[in-house]
Write a protein that holds these residues in place. Sequence first.
Motif, PDB file in Angstrom:
ATOM      1  N   TYR A 187      24.999 -38.679  13.323  1.00 15.21           N
ATOM      2  CA  TYR A 187      25.988 -39.757  13.391  1.00 15.21           C
ATOM      3  C   TYR A 187      26.681 -39.932  12.041  1.00 15.21           C
ATOM      4  O   TYR A 187      26.062 -39.749  10.994  1.00 15.21           O
ATOM      5  N   VAL A 188      27.957 -40.293  12.116  1.00 21.39           N
ATOM      6  CA  VAL A 188      28.711 -40.683  10.928  1.00 21.39           C
ATOM      7  C   VAL A 188      29.178 -42.117  11.174  1.00 21.39           C
ATOM      8  O   VAL A 188      29.783 -42.407  12.211  1.00 21.39           O
ATOM      9  N   ILE A 189      28.888 -43.005  10.243  1.00 21.83           N
ATOM     10  CA  ILE A 189      29.312 -44.402  10.378  1.00 21.83           C
ATOM     11  C   ILE A 189      30.249 -44.719   9.220  1.00 21.83           C
ATOM     12  O   ILE A 189      29.835 -44.711   8.057  1.00 21.83           O
ATOM     13  N   ILE A 190      31.531 -44.963   9.542  1.00 20.94           N
ATOM     14  CA  ILE A 190      32.557 -45.185   8.520  1.00 20.94           C
ATOM     15  C   ILE A 190      32.758 -46.679   8.300  1.00 20.94           C
ATOM     16  O   ILE A 190      33.167 -47.401   9.214  1.00 20.94           O
ATOM     17  N   ASP A 191      32.450 -47.128   7.087  1.00 22.39           N
ATOM     18  CA  ASP A 191      32.629 -48.541   6.725  1.00 22.39           C
ATOM     19  C   ASP A 191      34.038 -48.714   6.158  1.00 22.39           C
ATOM     20  O   ASP A 191      34.283 -48.455   4.979  1.00 22.39           O
ATOM     21  N   THR A 192      34.986 -49.132   7.001  1.00 19.28           N
ATOM     22  CA  THR A 192      36.386 -49.258   6.575  1.00 19.28           C
ATOM     23  C   THR A 192      36.643 -50.588   5.881  1.00 19.28           C
ATOM     24  O   THR A 192      35.809 -51.484   5.906  1.00 19.28           O
ATOM     25  N   ALA A 193      37.836 -50.706   5.287  1.00 17.47           N
ATOM     26  CA  ALA A 193      38.217 -51.930   4.579  1.00 17.47           C
ATOM     27  C   ALA A 193      38.605 -53.025   5.555  1.00 17.47           C
ATOM     28  O   ALA A 193      38.994 -52.755   6.698  1.00 17.47           O
ATOM     29  N   GLY A 194      38.480 -54.259   5.113  1.00 15.65           N
ATOM     30  CA  GLY A 194      38.927 -55.405   5.901  1.00 15.65           C
ATOM     31  C   GLY A 194      39.915 -56.227   5.102  1.00 15.65           C
ATOM     32  O   GLY A 194      40.208 -55.925   3.939  1.00 15.65           O
ATOM     33  N   ARG A 195      40.458 -57.229   5.700  1.00 15.59           N
ATOM     34  CA  ARG A 195      41.350 -58.176   5.010  1.00 15.59           C
ATOM     35  C   ARG A 195      40.922 -59.573   5.416  1.00 15.59           C
ATOM     36  O   ARG A 195      40.141 -59.748   6.347  1.00 15.59           O
ATOM     37  N   LEU A 196      41.453 -60.566   4.744  1.00 16.89           N
ATOM     38  CA  LEU A 196      41.161 -61.939   5.140  1.00 16.89           C
ATOM     39  C   LEU A 196      41.859 -62.279   6.451  1.00 16.89           C
ATOM     40  O   LEU A 196      41.442 -63.184   7.170  1.00 16.89           O
ATOM     41  N   GLN A 197      42.946 -61.543   6.749  1.00 14.13           N
ATOM     42  CA  GLN A 197      43.629 -61.716   8.028  1.00 14.13           C
ATOM     43  C   GLN A 197      44.280 -60.398   8.415  1.00 14.13           C
ATOM     44  O   GLN A 197      44.433 -59.504   7.588  1.00 14.13           O
TER      45      GLN A 197
END
Length: 479
Positions: A187-197
């Motif tokens: 498995y590959v689990i990609i932790d992507t970026a988020g924003r406040l909105q």
Amino acid sequence: MAFEGLTERLQNAMKTLRGKGKVSQSDLRATMREIRLALLEADVNFQVVRDFVKTVEERANGAKVLEGLNPSQQIVKIVDEELTKTMGEEAVPLNKAEKIPTIIMMSGLQGAGKTTTAGKLALKLKNEQNARPLLIADDIYRPAAIDQLQTVGQQIDVPVFSLGTDVDPVEIAKRGVEQAKQDHNDYVIIDTAGRLQIDEKLMDELSHIKDAVEPNEILLVIDAMTGQNAVATAEGFNKTLDVTGVVLTKLDGDTRGGAALSIRAVTQKPIKFVGQGEKMSDLDVFYPDRMASRILGMGDMLSLIEKTQKEYDEKQAQELSEKIQENTFDFNDFVDQLNQIQKMGPLDEIMKMIPGMANNPQLKNANMDPKDMDHLKAIVYSMTDQERTDPDVLNPSRRRRIARGSGRPIQEVNRMIKQFGQMKTMMNKVSKGNMSGMENMMNSTGMGGKMSKLAMKQFSRKMKKNKKRRLKKKNKKRR
């Protein structure tokens, strides 16, 4: 605890129906009005509430329900079935690639718990499927996001792929997947970026990552405490990414539960996992039927059994089963059980999984202090080896000595010894297949729901299986 307020309101709404031989139209209307208010107060989407109440009312209005036997029970059953349907009917597994690696892309707003959930999911796959996951640190914007994922990776012993903060996130994702193929990660689990909105820049970046690596699963991580906003977030991400599933986090917090009841109905996307705790092992598969039973105060015995099985290896379980059946369960075993219970999580959360306990007034008012467990253990530790293995020798003078040694009142010592004896007797009866006493107790406290009966059947089958195994062993020895 999630749903606590909703559980109480729904139970109160249906209280007027209990014990009625016949339910009138006015009774039904009053109940449905209370259910509507309970759901709206829990921050469930207005359209979802309207559709839910309309469906329940239409089904409950049938002559077979109102004029049949136990109409109140039938209405509770309808509410249970419709709650389950609203949340998706059954658990939905992760999508898997035909050949490794299966690529899972985590998405969501900042603060929803994406990075921690990525680690929890990696640990779950590692422990339950013996998989070799790889985590990809793809959030180059949030300060210390990469460091946080690397710390999580070290904690659960899972490798983390990172190229720092100066490389484009699309390139990081592509090279991470290539690395996983070389290393034969499952498995590959990609932790992507988020924003406040939600904004255009974030959505463009996530779309490019999706196009570059073609993930098998796009999981949207949502904070259950955001209520109605959770539904708006789900709609926004789903519109751009076409997410394949949702993970609800902080379901153990002070949340009214509206997100869990609204997201599936609004987005038509399944809730696949729920996060209910701070430990890395606190990620559970989402079962709509079990959640519906918990919301209605009917408990969740199947999840409780699974939790117990996770903490026990088969050898331990077999030894305990034999001791219970042979009536040799002693205070040493009792302390072992207390230690196992403490590992499973807060006692009040575990108790609420037992049918009839979710809204039990005595339980609600009880102080579920973890120190209570320590006091019980202190009493046992103040006993001699003989007293622990043979409680019958505990005469008044011995009990006074134990009270002094443990620093607990003599009344508490006496009560604990008495309760231990009662528990031992009940466990022995149940282990021998005598379920009638247990069933009577459950029915008298309103605990005889479908989940409890199913769990009892499973328990009974397990005990019979253990009995056959033991007889087989004895026969072999004789030969």
